[in-house]
Design an enzyme around this catalytic site. Sequence first.
Site, PDB file in Angstrom:
ATOM      1  N   HIS A   1       6.883  -8.158 -63.137  1.00  9.74           N
ATOM      2  CA  HIS A   1       6.029  -7.333 -64.032  1.00  9.74           C
ATOM      3  C   HIS A   1       4.590  -7.859 -64.068  1.00  9.74           C
ATOM      4  O   HIS A   1       3.881  -7.618 -65.033  1.00  9.74           O
ATOM      5  CB  HIS A   1       6.578  -7.284 -65.466  1.00  9.74           C
ATOM      6  CG  HIS A   1       8.048  -7.055 -65.564  1.00  9.74           C
ATOM      7  ND1 HIS A   1       8.604  -5.822 -65.793  1.00  9.74           N
ATOM      8  CD2 HIS A   1       9.096  -7.914 -65.436  1.00  9.74           C
ATOM      9  CE1 HIS A   1       9.930  -5.924 -65.816  1.00  9.74           C
ATOM     10  NE2 HIS A   1      10.255  -7.186 -65.591  1.00  9.74           N
TER      11      HIS A   1
ATOM     12  N   LYS B   1     -21.407 -11.828 -56.022  1.00  9.32           N
ATOM     13  CA  LYS B   1     -20.130 -11.228 -55.639  1.00  9.32           C
ATOM     14  C   LYS B   1     -19.687 -11.519 -54.213  1.00  9.32           C
ATOM     15  O   LYS B   1     -20.496 -11.613 -53.302  1.00  9.32           O
ATOM     16  CB  LYS B   1     -20.221  -9.700 -55.800  1.00  9.32           C
ATOM     17  CG  LYS B   1     -20.415  -9.293 -57.242  1.00  9.32           C
ATOM     18  CD  LYS B   1     -19.169  -8.757 -57.877  1.00  9.32           C
ATOM     19  CE  LYS B   1     -18.851  -7.393 -57.349  1.00  9.32           C
ATOM     20  NZ  LYS B   1     -17.850  -6.729 -58.145  1.00  9.32           N
TER      21      LYS B   1
ATOM     22  N   SER C   1     -22.447  -7.811 -52.702  1.00  7.61           N
ATOM     23  CA  SER C   1     -22.896  -6.642 -53.441  1.00  7.61           C
ATOM     24  C   SER C   1     -24.396  -6.534 -53.291  1.00  7.61           C
ATOM     25  O   SER C   1     -25.098  -7.545 -53.233  1.00  7.61           O
ATOM     26  CB  SER C   1     -22.519  -6.794 -54.916  1.00  7.61           C
ATOM     27  OG  SER C   1     -23.371  -6.004 -55.719  1.00  7.61           O
TER      28      SER C   1
ATOM     29  N   GLU D   1      -9.185  -4.123 -49.600  1.00  7.07           N
ATOM     30  CA  GLU D   1      -9.219  -2.838 -50.316  1.00  7.07           C
ATOM     31  C   GLU D   1      -9.056  -1.672 -49.346  1.00  7.07           C
ATOM     32  O   GLU D   1      -8.395  -0.677 -49.652  1.00  7.07           O
ATOM     33  CB  GLU D   1     -10.542  -2.692 -51.077  1.00  7.07           C
ATOM     34  CG  GLU D   1     -10.687  -3.675 -52.229  1.00  7.07           C
ATOM     35  CD  GLU D   1     -12.123  -3.731 -52.732  1.00  7.07           C
ATOM     36  OE1 GLU D   1     -12.569  -2.758 -53.346  1.00  7.07           O
ATOM     37  OE2 GLU D   1     -12.797  -4.741 -52.485  1.00  7.07           O
TER      38      GLU D   1
END
Length: 463
Positions: free
Chosen positions: A157, A284, A278, A291
């Site tokens: 979970h 970043k 970024s 992704e």
Amino acid sequence: MSNKMWGGRFASGPDAIMEEINASIDFDKTLWRQDIAGSRAHVAMLAKQEIVTAADAKAIDGGLAAVHDEIEAGRFTFSRSLEDIHMNVESRLAELIGPAAGRLHTARSRNDQVATDMRLWVRDTVDQLDEQIGDLQQALAEKALAFAGAVMPGFTHLQSAQPTTFGHHLLAYVEMLGRDRSRLRDARRRMNECPLGAAALCGTSFPIDRHATAAALGFDRPTANSLDSVSDRDFALESLAAASICAMHLSRFAEEIVIWTTPQFGFVRLSDRFSTGSSIMPQKRNPDAAELVRGKAGRVIGALNGLLIVMKGLPLSYAKDMQEDKEGTFDALRTLSLCLAAMAGMVRDMEPDTKAMKKAAGVGYATATDLADWLVRTLKMPFRDAHHVTGRIVGVASGRGVGLEKLTLADMQSVEPRITPDVFAVLGVEKSVRSRTSYGGTAPEQVRRQARRWLKTLARATR
Ligand code: ARG
């Protein structure tokens, strides 16, 4: 002008929109190698069966070889008015060798031709995917062996469950990928029958030798029913289904990489080669490759759904709807190939932060099961009672805002007086991990054994 391949009963050529909707050459030129190989096998058989003369067959074969070279060298002009790869090749053959070219299409149809081309392309691509999955397994198994003892949190979970190791986690993916390969090989076995010679749908009255063309193209045997041969796209569907499951596995792994690389988790660092920055936030490091692997799984699964929907309403045998099998199949299998390459690269470069993982492994009372097991083993409690007692001890720790290992013996004994000091030995994450020695369990010795088994299997498979 009517179509010179099939325009005998047509007075005029197609409307521009008709040509636009009908032409497949923009995407089925992918099949040029398979199409020419199929034609060469077909004409060799026609000659052997004395359906065409040896001289015509020789001219046709030489012409096909020349077309092959033109396409390979980028000197071939594909034409939309010639619809598809089959007619583009045949038309150029006629320009090169003259009227003998017209004999190539004896005892076949574009229906069995395209079915053969597609099987050949999917078969070759599935073989390549199998190899790439093997390479990713290799990268994972090597990492797993190197980090067999690196403790990390195991989740259910996405909540702290029990401590595990980085190696054990990676080997879970090696298992999944092993099943993916077995599904692809399974699909390949069923796919490897040759539809060539089924002709339009009913076979042919010419004395062809379908066993010869099947063997020449590396198929195990010819397909047994001519209607089925030109109607069937199961081979593409099965390959897309196997590819979809594999893409789903890669997507789950990608999702974990996205989570692990957040500064909040900080379990692994991706190399610069597989990260991006970024344009506005200088701090970043984005896991874009992961992704995109996660995102592209949607395309692969979409192609499977798309083709199932194309096929589900079609009466036997061939219908032009089936031309829609191509773009999705090509795109999905190529996409999976790219995702596999990206994943293998990410895994090889990936650096786990073993300190951060170990620290996180103790968070959330992850050794509570070890405490319950100790109560069962040492105090002979039934597991259900031990579960209850442990829950109360966790409650005490939670009230204090400390981990289980930080409780005093008196704290523990306030819940269960028979608890002795050696309970503390099982509350550390290292101990917990080392104790799970059951077959396939998380103990480093088990993980090492499984990683070595995989590395041996993978080495054997590549010879
Ligand atoms: N381009 C067609 C396809 O991909 C080839 C088969 C055409 N057959 C036909 N009877 N029009 O499906």
